[in-house]
Design a protein around this motif. Structure first.
Motif, PDB file in Angstrom:
ATOM      1  N   UNK A 313       0.793  -1.241   0.000  1.00 52.93           N
ATOM      2  CA  UNK A 313       0.000   0.000   0.000  1.00 52.93           C
ATOM      3  C   UNK A 313       0.818   1.280   0.000  1.00 52.93           C
ATOM      4  N   UNK A 314       2.113   1.227   0.348  1.00 55.88           N
ATOM      5  CA  UNK A 314       2.820   2.478   0.650  1.00 55.88           C
ATOM      6  C   UNK A 314       2.934   3.418  -0.545  1.00 55.88           C
ATOM      7  N   UNK A 315       3.119   2.869  -1.734  1.00 53.69           N
ATOM      8  CA  UNK A 315       3.384   3.725  -2.883  1.00 53.69           C
ATOM      9  C   UNK A 315       2.110   4.152  -3.612  1.00 53.69           C
ATOM     10  N   UNK A 341       7.349  18.346   5.577  1.00 53.25           N
ATOM     11  CA  UNK A 341       7.462  17.560   6.811  1.00 53.25           C
ATOM     12  C   UNK A 341       6.142  16.864   7.132  1.00 53.25           C
ATOM     13  N   UNK A 342       5.041  17.611   7.056  1.00 56.51           N
ATOM     14  CA  UNK A 342       3.726  17.034   7.376  1.00 56.51           C
ATOM     15  C   UNK A 342       3.378  15.921   6.388  1.00 56.51           C
ATOM     16  N   UNK A 343       3.599  16.172   5.108  1.00 51.23           N
ATOM     17  CA  UNK A 343       3.275  15.161   4.101  1.00 51.23           C
ATOM     18  C   UNK A 343       4.114  13.907   4.295  1.00 51.23           C
ATOM     19  N   UNK A 344       5.383  14.069   4.615  1.00 55.06           N
ATOM     20  CA  UNK A 344       6.266  12.916   4.784  1.00 55.06           C
ATOM     21  C   UNK A 344       5.864  12.080   5.998  1.00 55.06           C
ATOM     22  N   UNK A 345       5.627  12.750   7.125  1.00 57.48           N
ATOM     23  CA  UNK A 345       5.255  11.990   8.320  1.00 57.48           C
ATOM     24  C   UNK A 345       3.868  11.371   8.188  1.00 57.48           C
ATOM     25  N   UNK A 349       2.748   7.504   8.804  1.00 58.13           N
ATOM     26  CA  UNK A 349       1.653   7.203   9.738  1.00 58.13           C
ATOM     27  C   UNK A 349       0.538   6.430   9.042  1.00 58.13           C
ATOM     28  N   UNK A 350       0.148   6.878   7.862  1.00 57.36           N
ATOM     29  CA  UNK A 350      -0.916   6.204   7.122  1.00 57.36           C
ATOM     30  C   UNK A 350      -0.485   4.804   6.689  1.00 57.36           C
ATOM     31  N   UNK A 351       0.746   4.680   6.216  1.00 58.28           N
ATOM     32  CA  UNK A 351       1.239   3.376   5.765  1.00 58.28           C
ATOM     33  C   UNK A 351       1.204   2.360   6.899  1.00 58.28           C
ATOM     34  N   UNK A 352       1.721   2.737   8.050  1.00 56.61           N
ATOM     35  CA  UNK A 352       1.774   1.812   9.187  1.00 56.61           C
ATOM     36  C   UNK A 352       0.371   1.531   9.726  1.00 56.61           C
TER      37      UNK A 352
END
Length: 376
Positions: A313-315, A341-345, A349-352
């Motif tokens: 799902x990550x990509x 920064x917000x988009x990266x974190x 968070x969403x991936x996990x």
């Protein structure tokens, strides 16, 4: 919320192998995460990222090779044994894969007017990249094709060698492993010798991401399983030496000490072999780390358990469909660095989080079905 995301941990898991699996998926997700960074930053991050998919291949070959050797040694060898092996593997891998594949197809049907479902038919039989470049749709699927053809072909080859050619179990496993390693390496050399490979994209899609240029990676793990099964004393006695060799190889590859010619013979043919060997050399030491404790142990085990979902799902799901459809204008206008920064974190968070939910409420229930279905 805590109970929703809570996963029960099996105390019999081998912590060292969970470490390797967790590192592999972290490398993959971090690598894909560089697409969300400025190039001035991502080039430094990439230096610390190794080929997580190749690590997965060798680890999978080691684990599944061990299962195959064990069931061949302990059971009557017939077609039912092979079919039941497939049933157990496919209940582990196919439900998640088809969940994400069908989700992506439905999203494209709804939101993409030019989308053709017919052109995606090969994804359902893992044949979209057998000998050809993997399509841009669902790019993560390339490695799943390699894995599934491994699950399908290796038991058949070993079965034929045992039943028809009357070769012993041990020799059949070794002939299969070394035969595939040699054949695939020669095929990569043929590609290198006959094609013009002079950029990273061509190298990636022509050599790295095709089934019949990468099947050998899993066979290094099978050889490891064979050594572990038959030569345990050797396996454990030299685990530190192998660990040092593995780390040395990884560092040497990262520093380009093994070859200075980009897209030359080493890079196009043998780099995959060296990565597989380096990974294999880590396994004897890591397989000795049976237990862990504390927060770090739980974190690593969690990541290992949900690694398959994270990979799927990550990509495309998280990065393209979720983050790619958020209107970031307000944050970008406020502060460009805050946006990055917000988009990266949020990506992590969403991936996990989504992976934990898929693992707990879909993957485990479907995987448990394999214990109820058996050919007798």
């Amino acid at each position: 919320m805590k109970n929703i995301l809570k996963i029960d941990l099996n105390p019999n898991r081998i912590f060292g192998l969970d470490v390797l699996r967790a590192l592999a998926i972290l490398f993959v997700v971090a690598g894909h995460g560089t697409y969300l960074m400025p190039k001035t930053i991502s080039k430094y991050v990439k230096f610390f990222i190794f080929d997580g998919v190749s690590i997965f291949f060798v680890l999978s070959g080691f684990l599944i090779g061990g299962i195959l050797i064990k069931i061949l040694k302990e059971n009557i060898i017939d077609s039912k044994l092979v079919i039941n092996f497939w049933i157990r593997r496919w209940f582990r891998t196919l439900p998640n894969y088809f969940l994400i594949l069908i989700t992506l197809i439905l999203l494209n049907i709804i939101f993409n007017d030019n989308f053709s479902i017919y052109s995606k038919k090969l994804y359902f039989i893992f044949s979209q990249n057998l000998f050809s470049k993997h399509p841009h749709f669902f790019p993560e699927a390339w490695s799943l094709s390699v894995e599934e053809w491994f699950y399908l072909l290796i038991p058949i080859i070993i079965y034929i060698l045992i039943k028809i050619f009357k070769i012993s179990i041990d020799n059949s496993v070794l002939f299969t492993a070394f035969g595939i390693i040699i054949s695939i390496t020669l095929f990569r050399y043929f590609r290198f010798d006959t094609l013009t490979i002079d950029d990273i994209s061509t190298w990636d899609r022509t050599l790295r991401k095709q089934v019949f240029t990468r099947l050998d990676s899993l066979m290094y793990g099978v050889i490891g399983a064979y050594i572990f099964f038959h030569f345990k004393n050797f396996w454990y006695k030299y685990r530190i030496l192998f660990l040092i060799l593995g780390i040395t190889l990884f560092v040497s590859m990262k520093l380009n000490l093994l070859s200075t010619t980009r897209f030359g013979l080493y890079h196009c043919v043998f780099s995959f072999s060296i990565t597989s060997l380096a990974t294999l050399f880590l396994i004897p030491y890591l397989s000795c780390l049976k237990k862990g404790k504390g927060f770090l142990f739980k974190t690593i085990t969690y990541i290992s358990l949900v690694s398959y979902s994270m990979y799927l799902i990550n990509l495309t799901i998280v990065q393209k469909w979720i983050l790619g459809n958020i209107d970031w204008t307000l944050i970008q206008d406020f502060n460009g660095y805050a946006f990055l920064i917000i988009r990266y974190f949020l990506y992590w968070i969403l991936t996990v989080t989504i992976s934990i939910l898929i693992y707990k409420y879909f993957e485990i229930p479907t995987m448990n079905l394999r214990d109820k279905i058996k050919v007798k």
